[in-house]
Design an enzyme around this catalytic site. Structure first.
Site, PDB file in Angstrom:
ATOM      1  N   HIS A   1       0.861  -1.185   0.000  1.00  0.00           N
ATOM      2  CA  HIS A   1       0.000   0.000   0.000  1.00  0.00           C
ATOM      3  C   HIS A   1       0.899   1.237   0.000  1.00  0.00           C
ATOM      4  O   HIS A   1       1.915   1.286   0.687  1.00  0.00           O
ATOM      5  CB  HIS A   1      -0.896  -0.030   1.245  1.00  0.00           C
ATOM      6  CG  HIS A   1      -1.854   1.112   1.357  1.00  0.00           C
ATOM      7  ND1 HIS A   1      -1.467   2.372   1.751  1.00  0.00           N
ATOM      8  CD2 HIS A   1      -3.187   1.185   1.129  1.00  0.00           C
ATOM      9  CE1 HIS A   1      -2.523   3.167   1.771  1.00  0.00           C
ATOM     10  NE2 HIS A   1      -3.576   2.473   1.394  1.00  0.00           N
TER      11      HIS A   1
ATOM     12  N   ARG B   1      -2.679   1.035  -4.574  1.00  0.00           N
ATOM     13  CA  ARG B   1      -2.449  -0.409  -4.571  1.00  0.00           C
ATOM     14  C   ARG B   1      -2.713  -0.953  -5.964  1.00  0.00           C
ATOM     15  O   ARG B   1      -3.354  -0.300  -6.783  1.00  0.00           O
ATOM     16  CB  ARG B   1      -3.395  -1.099  -3.564  1.00  0.00           C
ATOM     17  CG  ARG B   1      -3.109  -0.818  -2.117  1.00  0.00           C
ATOM     18  CD  ARG B   1      -4.181  -1.435  -1.223  1.00  0.00           C
ATOM     19  NE  ARG B   1      -5.412  -0.659  -1.238  1.00  0.00           N
ATOM     20  CZ  ARG B   1      -6.576  -1.088  -0.746  1.00  0.00           C
ATOM     21  NH1 ARG B   1      -6.668  -2.308  -0.241  1.00  0.00           N
ATOM     22  NH2 ARG B   1      -7.639  -0.322  -0.772  1.00  0.00           N
TER      23      ARG B   1
ATOM     24  N   LYS C   1      -6.270  -0.730  -8.195  1.00  0.00           N
ATOM     25  CA  LYS C   1      -7.099   0.319  -7.616  1.00  0.00           C
ATOM     26  C   LYS C   1      -7.136   1.524  -8.547  1.00  0.00           C
ATOM     27  O   LYS C   1      -6.431   1.577  -9.564  1.00  0.00           O
ATOM     28  CB  LYS C   1      -6.558   0.721  -6.244  1.00  0.00           C
ATOM     29  CG  LYS C   1      -6.650  -0.391  -5.204  1.00  0.00           C
ATOM     30  CD  LYS C   1      -8.086  -0.737  -4.870  1.00  0.00           C
ATOM     31  CE  LYS C   1      -8.179  -1.790  -3.782  1.00  0.00           C
ATOM     32  NZ  LYS C   1      -9.580  -2.112  -3.437  1.00  0.00           N
TER      33      LYS C   1
ATOM     34  N   ASP D   1      -5.660   8.250  -7.389  1.00  0.00           N
ATOM     35  CA  ASP D   1      -6.085   9.093  -6.267  1.00  0.00           C
ATOM     36  C   ASP D   1      -5.012  10.168  -6.074  1.00  0.00           C
ATOM     37  O   ASP D   1      -3.822   9.861  -5.949  1.00  0.00           O
ATOM     38  CB  ASP D   1      -6.232   8.253  -4.990  1.00  0.00           C
ATOM     39  CG  ASP D   1      -6.813   9.044  -3.822  1.00  0.00           C
ATOM     40  OD1 ASP D   1      -6.604  10.278  -3.767  1.00  0.00           O
ATOM     41  OD2 ASP D   1      -7.451   8.434  -2.950  1.00  0.00           O
TER      42      ASP D   1
ATOM     43  N   CYS E   1      -4.032  11.883  -3.612  1.00  0.00           N
ATOM     44  CA  CYS E   1      -3.189  11.863  -2.413  1.00  0.00           C
ATOM     45  C   CYS E   1      -1.925  11.044  -2.631  1.00  0.00           C
ATOM     46  O   CYS E   1      -0.879  11.316  -2.023  1.00  0.00           O
ATOM     47  CB  CYS E   1      -3.952  11.345  -1.196  1.00  0.00           C
ATOM     48  SG  CYS E   1      -4.306   9.573  -1.204  1.00  0.00           S
ATOM     49  N   TYR E   2      -1.995  10.045  -3.555  1.00  0.00           N
ATOM     50  CA  TYR E   2      -0.808   9.222  -3.807  1.00  0.00           C
ATOM     51  C   TYR E   2       0.216   9.945  -4.666  1.00  0.00           C
ATOM     52  O   TYR E   2       1.301   9.409  -4.917  1.00  0.00           O
ATOM     53  CB  TYR E   2      -1.215   7.886  -4.424  1.00  0.00           C
ATOM     54  CG  TYR E   2      -2.005   7.052  -3.448  1.00  0.00           C
ATOM     55  CD1 TYR E   2      -1.402   6.553  -2.292  1.00  0.00           C
ATOM     56  CD2 TYR E   2      -3.355   6.801  -3.651  1.00  0.00           C
ATOM     57  CE1 TYR E   2      -2.138   5.825  -1.367  1.00  0.00           C
ATOM     58  CE2 TYR E   2      -4.085   6.068  -2.731  1.00  0.00           C
ATOM     59  CZ  TYR E   2      -3.474   5.587  -1.595  1.00  0.00           C
ATOM     60  OH  TYR E   2      -4.194   4.875  -0.672  1.00  0.00           O
TER      61      TYR E   2
ATOM     62  N   ASP F   1      -9.291  14.168  -4.832  1.00  0.00           N
ATOM     63  CA  ASP F   1      -8.868  12.808  -5.206  1.00  0.00           C
ATOM     64  C   ASP F   1      -8.829  12.650  -6.723  1.00  0.00           C
ATOM     65  O   ASP F   1      -7.799  12.337  -7.320  1.00  0.00           O
ATOM     66  CB  ASP F   1      -9.865  11.853  -4.535  1.00  0.00           C
ATOM     67  CG  ASP F   1      -9.820  10.419  -5.015  1.00  0.00           C
ATOM     68  OD1 ASP F   1      -9.175  10.127  -6.032  1.00  0.00           O
ATOM     69  OD2 ASP F   1     -10.466   9.571  -4.383  1.00  0.00           O
TER      70      ASP F   1
ATOM     71  N   ASP G   1     -10.895  18.562  -0.071  1.00  0.00           N
ATOM     72  CA  ASP G   1     -10.688  18.486   1.374  1.00  0.00           C
ATOM     73  C   ASP G   1      -9.239  18.840   1.671  1.00  0.00           C
ATOM     74  O   ASP G   1      -8.406  18.925   0.768  1.00  0.00           O
ATOM     75  CB  ASP G   1     -11.054  17.096   1.928  1.00  0.00           C
ATOM     76  CG  ASP G   1     -10.262  15.974   1.303  1.00  0.00           C
ATOM     77  OD1 ASP G   1      -9.034  15.946   1.473  1.00  0.00           O
ATOM     78  OD2 ASP G   1     -10.863  15.113   0.639  1.00  0.00           O
TER      79      ASP G   1
ATOM     80  N   HIS H   1      -6.445  15.970   0.810  1.00  0.00           N
ATOM     81  CA  HIS H   1      -6.017  15.888  -0.581  1.00  0.00           C
ATOM     82  C   HIS H   1      -5.328  17.171  -1.038  1.00  0.00           C
ATOM     83  O   HIS H   1      -4.433  17.123  -1.895  1.00  0.00           O
ATOM     84  CB  HIS H   1      -7.203  15.550  -1.488  1.00  0.00           C
ATOM     85  CG  HIS H   1      -7.608  14.118  -1.420  1.00  0.00           C
ATOM     86  ND1 HIS H   1      -8.575  13.660  -0.532  1.00  0.00           N
ATOM     87  CD2 HIS H   1      -7.164  13.017  -2.094  1.00  0.00           C
ATOM     88  CE1 HIS H   1      -8.708  12.356  -0.680  1.00  0.00           C
ATOM     89  NE2 HIS H   1      -7.866  11.937  -1.618  1.00  0.00           N
TER      90      HIS H   1
END
Length: 404
Positions: free
Chosen positions: A204, A247, A250, A253, A255-256, A308, A315, A318
């Site tokens: 992850h 991951r 998936k 996103d 945030c990654y 995201d 938010d 993010h």
């Protein structure tokens, strides 16, 4: 600073060739992936119609106003984060420092006083006043106080009791529980190459970054398999979107953008220490321009704040990690060797962020200088640990200094 070649990656005719192919076998995850790609195609199409000259713009002023308001007022939607209030301080303060927006002295002092109320009498910081100490908000509170970087901020941290708290959650097998009586959280490299939360779990992005950064701080990154880790993390950058997934199998996103892209400077350093001769002196080992395109075109709310993916709400979480990833993608190297790749206008340039601590490098250096002048804290709780388990002060500072 390098000027970005035109056209944008997403303007090229071959970009559509990167769309996901399910080989005629539709699954729940393949349908979700196609939906995300369709949404991103719509965003790019609208952008092409509006802009004849592709110059993605960071909405600095909108983001600043959104963040500034968040320091003083949060909507009812944030009630669910009552146990994460130091995190909100950190996410907002770090976003502001990346935008190079000063924090008024009165606001900084108010944040210090609030975080002091979150500090447990037994050591460590809780998610809010009167709650139990927990490792996650402790990390966030210390980072937030180091971003502020004043004597008042540093003095909030009760180092002796913090050390007591850390020993109280350390387990005999080397892992840590998140709070007294809480769940174990130890980051372990698995067969994929990334790190999972406990042995046997899938790799992850968040776990992998935190575990790798911890090994860098300890000077033990050689105990990981860096090539397997590199294969895993570069495979997480999405071919069509340009952003990262957390991951395997998936969705992308925002945030990654930090949790995954932030691994590449750590791996670059690890390979450099091993004497790898083929390392670039100008680029990290991922598609930096593609990530910047995803963040600037797909993750900005026109009213401020980042998100995201298209269709999601903004938010502070993010906002922080999208901006952190954008900074990583813009800046290569360290103080001795620095190269910039800024997509779009010069005004899009963010301040660099430290790849281990994810606060600005000068704040790391300032905090190290301050705390190294203080005596080593004495703790009354060791919980069966031997003195050989404590990392030396010089080793910890050396790892941090080399990263800044």
């Amino acid at each position: 600073m390098e000027t970005t070649p035109l056209p944008l990656r997403c303007f090229r005719e071959c970009h559509c060739a990167e769309l996901f192919a399910d080989d005629g076998v539709e699954t729940v995850t393949s349908a979700e992936q196609k939906k995300v790609e369709h949404n991103i195609e719509e965003v790019i199409s609208v952008y092409k119609q509006i802009h004849s000259l592709p110059q993605p713009t960071l909405l600095r002023e909108q983001h600043y106003q959104y963040l500034k308001k968040g320091l003083r007022h949060l909507s009812d939607a944030y009630e669910c984060l009552d146990a994460s209030r130091p995190w909100l301080c950190y996410w907002i303060l770090h976003s502001l420092e990346l935008l190079e927006e000063p924090i008024p002295a009165a606001v900084s002092s108010d944040v210090c006083q609030f975080l002091a109320r979150c500090q447990s009498p037994a050591g460590g910081f809780a998610g809010g006043p009167g709650q139990h100490a927990h490792l996650a908000p402790t990390y966030a509170a210390v980072n937030a106080l180091c971003i502020i970087g004043t004597e008042e901020a540093y003095n909030v941290i009760d180092r002796e009791k913090l050390l007591d708290f850390l020993w109280s959650v350390k387990q005999p097998d080397g892992s840590f529980v998140m709070h007294v009586g809480g769940e174990v959280d130890v980051r372990c490299q698995n067969w994929e190459g990334g790190l999972g939360g406990v042995p046997g779990l899938e790799a992850h992005g968040g776990y992998t970054f935190c575990g790798t950064a911890a090994m860098v701080i300890l000077g033990k990154e050689h105990m990981l398999d860096p090539k397997a880790l590199l294969r895993w993390v570069v495979s997480r950058q999405m071919r069509f979107e340009g952003g990262f997934q957390g991951r395997c199998n998936k969705l992308v996103d925002g945030c990654y953008s930090f949790w995954q892209a932030g691994l590449l400077p750590l791996l670059h350093r690890a390979f450099f220490k091993e004497g790898e001769s083929e390392l670039s002196r100008q680029r990290w080992m991922f598609e930096q321009q593609a990530l910047q395109e995803y963040i600037l075109l797909c993750c900005q709310n026109p009213a401020g704040g980042l998100l995201d993916k298209p269709g999601k709400s903004r938010d502070f979480y993010h906002t922080c990690y999208c901006l952190s990833g954008l900074s990583i993608a813009q800046h290569f190297g360290n103080v001795d060797l620095h190269h910039e790749l800024v997509l779009g206008k010069e005004e899009n340039r963010l301040a660099p962020t430290h790849p281990v601590y994810n606060i600005c490098p000068e704040k790391v250096a300032q905090a190290l200088q301050h705390f190294h002048q203080l005596p080593v804290p004495v703790t009354g709780q060791r919980h069966g640990a031997s003195s050989s388990e404590e990392p030396s002060d010089t080793a910890a500072s050396g790892s941090a200094d080399e990263q800044s």
